[in-house]
Design a protein around this motif. Structure first.
Motif, PDB file in Angstrom:
ATOM      1  N   GLY A 130       0.821  -1.232   0.000  1.00 49.88           N
ATOM      2  CA  GLY A 130       0.000   0.000   0.000  1.00 49.88           C
ATOM      3  C   GLY A 130       0.842   1.264   0.000  1.00 49.88           C
ATOM      4  N   PHE A 131       2.186   1.123   0.100  1.00 48.51           N
ATOM      5  CA  PHE A 131       3.059   2.310   0.180  1.00 48.51           C
ATOM      6  C   PHE A 131       2.914   3.183  -1.068  1.00 48.51           C
ATOM      7  CE2 PHE A 131       6.880   4.693  -0.571  1.00 48.51           C
ATOM      8  CZ  PHE A 131       7.168   5.227   0.673  1.00 48.51           C
ATOM      9  N   ASP A 132       2.948   2.511  -2.250  1.00 48.91           N
ATOM     10  CA  ASP A 132       2.881   3.280  -3.505  1.00 48.91           C
ATOM     11  C   ASP A 132       1.588   4.078  -3.597  1.00 48.91           C
ATOM     12  OD1 ASP A 132       5.292   2.383  -4.197  1.00 48.91           O
ATOM     13  OD2 ASP A 132       4.606   0.894  -5.659  1.00 48.91           O
ATOM     14  N   LEU A 136      -0.506  11.210  -1.436  1.00 51.47           N
ATOM     15  CA  LEU A 136       0.148  12.392  -0.849  1.00 51.47           C
ATOM     16  C   LEU A 136       0.620  13.342  -1.942  1.00 51.47           C
ATOM     17  CD1 LEU A 136       2.296  11.035   2.115  1.00 51.47           C
ATOM     18  CD2 LEU A 136       0.336  12.590   2.207  1.00 51.47           C
ATOM     19  N   GLU A 137       1.181  12.755  -3.008  1.00 43.11           N
ATOM     20  CA  GLU A 137       1.669  13.566  -4.127  1.00 43.11           C
ATOM     21  C   GLU A 137       0.504  14.350  -4.747  1.00 43.11           C
ATOM     22  OE1 GLU A 137       3.825  11.861  -7.740  1.00 43.11           O
ATOM     23  OE2 GLU A 137       5.063  11.359  -5.977  1.00 43.11           O
ATOM     24  N   TRP A 138      -0.628  13.669  -4.871  1.00 43.89           N
ATOM     25  CA  TRP A 138      -1.812  14.302  -5.457  1.00 43.89           C
ATOM     26  C   TRP A 138      -2.298  15.440  -4.548  1.00 43.89           C
ATOM     27  CZ3 TRP A 138      -7.055  14.764  -4.178  1.00 43.89           C
ATOM     28  CH2 TRP A 138      -7.867  15.227  -5.210  1.00 43.89           C
ATOM     29  N   TYR A 139      -2.323  15.187  -3.235  1.00 44.43           N
ATOM     30  CA  TYR A 139      -2.726  16.237  -2.296  1.00 44.43           C
ATOM     31  C   TYR A 139      -1.816  17.459  -2.471  1.00 44.43           C
ATOM     32  CZ  TYR A 139      -5.847  13.429   0.713  1.00 44.43           C
ATOM     33  OH  TYR A 139      -6.869  12.702   1.214  1.00 44.43           O
TER      34      TYR A 139
END
Ligand code: URA
Length: 305
Positions: free
Chosen positions: A11-13, A19-22
Motif C-alpha cells: 500500500g506504500f505506492d 500524498l503527491e496528489w494532495y
C-alpha cells in the motif's frame, strides 16, 4: 520465507501517490491529526444560540429608558452566552477590531526590531495558525531600495526569509544585474507575513490586517524607492485607482505611496514568479529595474521618460 526487510510495506505506492496528489492540489499543510466536521460544529453552535435565545426573557418594551447598571446578582441571572468554539478548534475570524489592533501595534513600534517582535507576537491573523514561520524581511535595512512582494510561499515559510525559492533566485539575479543585492544594498519584505495555506491568494481581510505592519516597516526603512513585485502589493498599498488595474497597466509607472505625511516613490513591476512562467515579459521587467537604478543613482531624481 522471511520478507525482504528493504521492501516497502504493502500500500506504500498508493499512499505516496495520494500524498503527491494532495500536494499538487495545494493540500500541503496539516491542521490537526483528525478531520473536523465544521458543518457539525456550526450547526451545534447555531442550535445552542437558538436555545439561549428561547430562554432569554422577552425584550423590554420600546421607548426611552434610562441606562441601568445591573447589580452583580441580576447580571448573574442573565442567560449564559452560547457556547463558543475554543481557539484551538477554529481559526479566529478577523474583524475591524483586529485591524485596529494591528494598527495600534504597528504604530507603537519605534524600531524595526520592535516591529518584528510585535508582528511575531501578533495573533490576530489566521494565517499564522498554519504557517511555520513569520517571514519578516531580508536584506540591508539601510538600503535606499526596498522591494515588496506578496506573501511567503513554501520555501520562505520553511526558511523564515522572503524570496528564497525559485522566484527569489530570479529576483537575486535581476538585482545583481543592476548592481544591487540583498546582502549589500537592497531590502526585501512582503505585504503578508505568513504563508497562505496552499499558496492561495490572501483574503482582503488578511491584507487589511497586515497592511499597517508593512506600512510601518516602510516608514522605518525610509527607502528612496519602493519596487512593488506584482499587482497585489501595489494594489494593497496604493489603493485608489491601482486596485482596478492589471499589472500590465501598472508596471513601469511612477506612483506615490503616502505614509504619515511622507510621500514615497514607488515603481510596480512584474512578480518574478510571473516572469518564470512568462519569460517574454523579462524585457519589460529589465527596463523597470534599469529605471530604478537610474533613479537611485540620480539622487532620487526621476529619469526622463
Ligand atoms: N513570492 C512572494 O511574493 N514573496 C515571497 O517571499 C516569495 C514568493
Amino acid at each position: 520465507m522471511p520478507s525482504d526487510p528493504t521492501s516497502l510495506p504493502p500500500g506504500f505506492d498508493a499512499a505516496a501517490a495520494l500524498l503527491e496528489w494532495y500536494a499538487a492540489m495545494g493540500v500541503d499543510v496539516t491542521l490537526a491529526d483528525a478531520p473536523l466536521d465544521r458543518f457539525e460544529e456550526s450547526a451545534k453552535a447555531k442550535a445552542a444560540a437558538e436555545a439561549a435565545r428561547r430562554q432569554a426573557p422577552p425584550p423590554a418594551p420600546r421607548g426611552p429608558m434610562p441606562a441601568i447598571n445591573l447589580p452583580p446578582h441580576a447580571a448573574a441571572a442573565r442567560p449564559a452566552p452560547a457556547p463558543s468554539l475554543t481557539p484551538s478548534q477554529t481559526a479566529q475570524v478577523p474583524t475591524e477590531a483586529t485591524v485596529m489592533q494591528a494598527r495600534a501595534a504597528a504604530q507603537s513600534a519605534q524600531t524595526l526590531d520592535e516591529l518584528k517582535a510585535l508582528i511575531e507576537a501578533f495573533d490576530g491573523c489566521n494565517l499564522k495558525l498554519t504557517a511555520k514561520n513569520t517571514v519578516f524581511a531580508d536584506g540591508n535595512p539601510a538600503s535606499k531600495l526596498m522591494l515588496v512582494g506578496e506573501a511567503p510561499g513554501r520555501d520562505e515559510d520553511i526558511e523564515g526569509r522572503p524570496f528564497v525559492g525559485r522566484s527569489g533566485q530570479l529576483l537575486d539575479r535581476m538585482l545583481n544585474a543592476i548592481g544591487y543585492s540583498r546582502s549589500h544594498n537592497a531590502y526585501i519584505a512582503n505585504v503578508i507575513y505568513w504563508r497562505p495555506p496552499g499558496n492561495r491568494d490572501p483574503s482582503d481581510v488578511e491584507v487589511a490586517i497586515c497592511r499597517p505592519f508593512i506600512l510601518r516597516q516602510i516608514e522605518l526603512i525610509n527607502p528612496e524607492l519602493i519596487v512593488f513585485l506584482g499587482a497585489q502589493p501595489a494594489k494593497a498599498l496604493l489603493g485608489g485607482d491601482a486596485v482596478k488595474q492589471g499589472i500590465n497597466k501598472l508596471r513601469g509607472r511612477w506612483c506615490e505611496l503616502e505614509i504619515g505625511g511622507k510621500r514615497f516613490k514607488a515603481l510596480p513591476t512584474f512578480h518574478p514568479a510571473y516572469l518564470l512562467r512568462t519569460p517574454i515579459k523579462k524585457r519589460e521587467a529589465w527596463r523597470d529595474f534599469l529605471t530604478a537604478k537610474v533613479f537611485l543613482e540620480n539622487g532620487g531624481m526621476l529619469p526622463p521618460t
